[in-house]
Enzyme design. Sequence first.
Site, PDB file in Angstrom:
ATOM      1  N   ASN A 112       0.835  -1.201   0.000  1.00  0.00           N
ATOM      2  CA  ASN A 112       0.000   0.000   0.000  1.00  0.00           C
ATOM      3  C   ASN A 112       0.874   1.257   0.000  1.00  0.00           C
ATOM      4  OD1 ASN A 112      -0.342  -1.384   2.859  1.00  0.00           O
ATOM      5  ND2 ASN A 112      -0.680   0.766   3.309  1.00  0.00           N
ATOM      6  N   ASP A 113       0.719   2.202   0.914  1.00  0.00           N
ATOM      7  CA  ASP A 113       1.284   3.548   0.777  1.00  0.00           C
ATOM      8  C   ASP A 113       2.767   3.566   0.374  1.00  0.00           C
ATOM      9  OD1 ASP A 113      -1.128   3.793   2.056  1.00  0.00           O
ATOM     10  OD2 ASP A 113      -0.394   4.999   3.713  1.00  0.00           O
ATOM     11  N   GLN A 129       4.693   0.470   2.073  1.00  0.00           N
ATOM     12  CA  GLN A 129       4.014  -0.383   3.040  1.00  0.00           C
ATOM     13  C   GLN A 129       3.852  -1.771   2.438  1.00  0.00           C
ATOM     14  OE1 GLN A 129       2.200   0.936   6.423  1.00  0.00           O
ATOM     15  NE2 GLN A 129       4.330   1.397   5.987  1.00  0.00           N
ATOM     16  N   SER A 170       3.524   4.402   7.749  1.00  0.00           N
ATOM     17  CA  SER A 170       4.109   5.256   6.699  1.00  0.00           C
ATOM     18  C   SER A 170       5.027   6.337   7.247  1.00  0.00           C
ATOM     19  CB  SER A 170       2.988   5.904   5.885  1.00  0.00           C
ATOM     20  OG  SER A 170       2.288   4.935   5.151  1.00  0.00           O
ATOM     21  N   ARG A 237      -0.038   9.829  12.870  1.00  0.00           N
ATOM     22  CA  ARG A 237       0.824   9.031  11.986  1.00  0.00           C
ATOM     23  C   ARG A 237       1.228   9.797  10.721  1.00  0.00           C
ATOM     24  NH1 ARG A 237      -4.349   6.826  11.975  1.00  0.00           N
ATOM     25  NH2 ARG A 237      -5.471   6.799   9.976  1.00  0.00           N
ATOM     26  N   ASP A 238       2.099   9.133   9.947  1.00  0.00           N
ATOM     27  CA  ASP A 238       2.523   9.545   8.606  1.00  0.00           C
ATOM     28  C   ASP A 238       3.333  10.838   8.602  1.00  0.00           C
ATOM     29  OD1 ASP A 238       0.847   7.407   7.999  1.00  0.00           O
ATOM     30  OD2 ASP A 238      -0.824   8.687   7.444  1.00  0.00           O
ATOM     31  N   GLU A 285      -4.995  11.469   6.905  1.00  0.00           N
ATOM     32  CA  GLU A 285      -3.824  10.640   6.608  1.00  0.00           C
ATOM     33  C   GLU A 285      -2.858  11.290   5.603  1.00  0.00           C
ATOM     34  OE1 GLU A 285      -4.808   6.010   7.312  1.00  0.00           O
ATOM     35  OE2 GLU A 285      -5.141   6.717   5.275  1.00  0.00           O
TER      36      GLU A 285
END
Length: 514
Positions: A112-113, A129, A170, A237-238, A285
């Site tokens: 994913n990301d 990810q 992430s 996050r991120d 996000e």
Amino acid sequence: MERKMKITQRYLYIPICAGKEERTLKIYLEQEEAFRKKIHEIMVPVADTEASAYPCDYFAEIPVGAYLDKEILIRIDAPEAFMEQIKNEDRQELSKEHRPQIHFTADTGWTNDPNGLILADGIYHLYFQYNPFNTSWENMSWGHAVSTDLLHWKQEDTVMFPDESGTMFSGCAITNEREMLGLPKDALLFFYTAAGGANKWSKGLEFTQKIAYSLDGGRTLTKMPIPCLPTIEKENRDPKVYWHEETQAYVMALFLEKNDFAIFRSKDLLHWEQSDRFTLEDAWECPDLLRLTSDERETCWFFWSADGFYYQGEFDGYKFRTQGKKQKAYINELPYAAQTYFGVADRVISIPWLRMKNDGRMFTGAYGIPVELTCKKAENGFILIQRPVRELMQQAKQCDALRIESGDLAGQNENKKAFVLEMLAKEDYEGSYVWEVNGSTIEYQPQSGQLSVDEDNYQIGCGYKEFLFLIDDRILEVFFDGGVQLGTFVLKTADIQLKIPHEAAAQYAVYEIL
């Protein structure tokens, strides 16, 4: 079930039976007599079988070169046939499954990301990810791929696996030109979210922001033990980190909760102070702060979030203030969590994750073609422009293998190459345009502004004249009028089949990507 094994080769291979019930696999390092250190805890799909031959779909790879000549202990509730299939070998041959040619996909497993996008020493790094152990989401790790041209990618060793602080969510990467953290100038620095509580090993912990570094050009990452930013909100996050030249400080954009984001500042990358908190309509996000330039050399700041929603505004190094409402970079929801590259001096390059469903192959997910971002002044402010990276057409060859006859584009694609179809509508043509691409039907009606892809309809704008179709396996990316709009779609088949509007409607050029 237990198995002891002496590590004599650089990789451990775990048999994967995709889609089966997941069990906890634990790996311990036998450091001293009666003392064990857990080095991995992962969820692995296991088939219950009494047969001697285990029904393995593929093998997941764990680098274990750091433990050469040491003994490990493997524990899992699994049949003996599973245990017997675990191998310690040098690197195996990569998967030969047919796949997109210039849209990166992992050899096997779930992706994913995109994470940690950075250009260093002429190499574009794409971290991502990754769940090497199944074709569905779990075990969030950081996979790694490299390229010299942003089109052709080679997957490298997975660089971070889940640990006692959580799974590896992430983050981003920067170079260390200011020699922070007691590390040399040529170190690469990585900021990521340790998702505490997302695995059993980290039960009871919360999300924190942490740092890893690389001293070998990004091939291996070493995690620093102490978080650089403690928990602000439960699942913050991120992190996306930048150097802000005007105020001489590092800046971090971070997702907090719901539709809230924050800006943090630091002089040393270890101590951060919050300078802003703000709410953006529908955003969540994967934040990114973008300073973009138009073809007329005008500049504008944008704040970006995971769905491709972006917000024009002003940023002074401390606070971001929006000007206007949410805008959309994509016409549909397939692209997600795009991130921009650090270390590219002359352009802003972005790559999104494509949320493609598993189609029976042993990999899930892909990444969009890298795009160059600029902006353009429109009626109500600036809009974002996306164009394929210039490397695409630099590697394009006028297509001789395909030919246009009576509106049909026919030919052979034995090597499963990617293709570019450019179209310029004729000024005196007033009808709609219909393309058939790999089993899918695409129609654009200039008068109503409606685009249809099979059963799905999108309102994209009236009067578009220029189209660029990028066709790669089952992926179709369509750029309208030089990047004013971008649509990314999943085609019905991976076999090249093209039918285009009659030559009275438009002029065409067809290229294959080498």
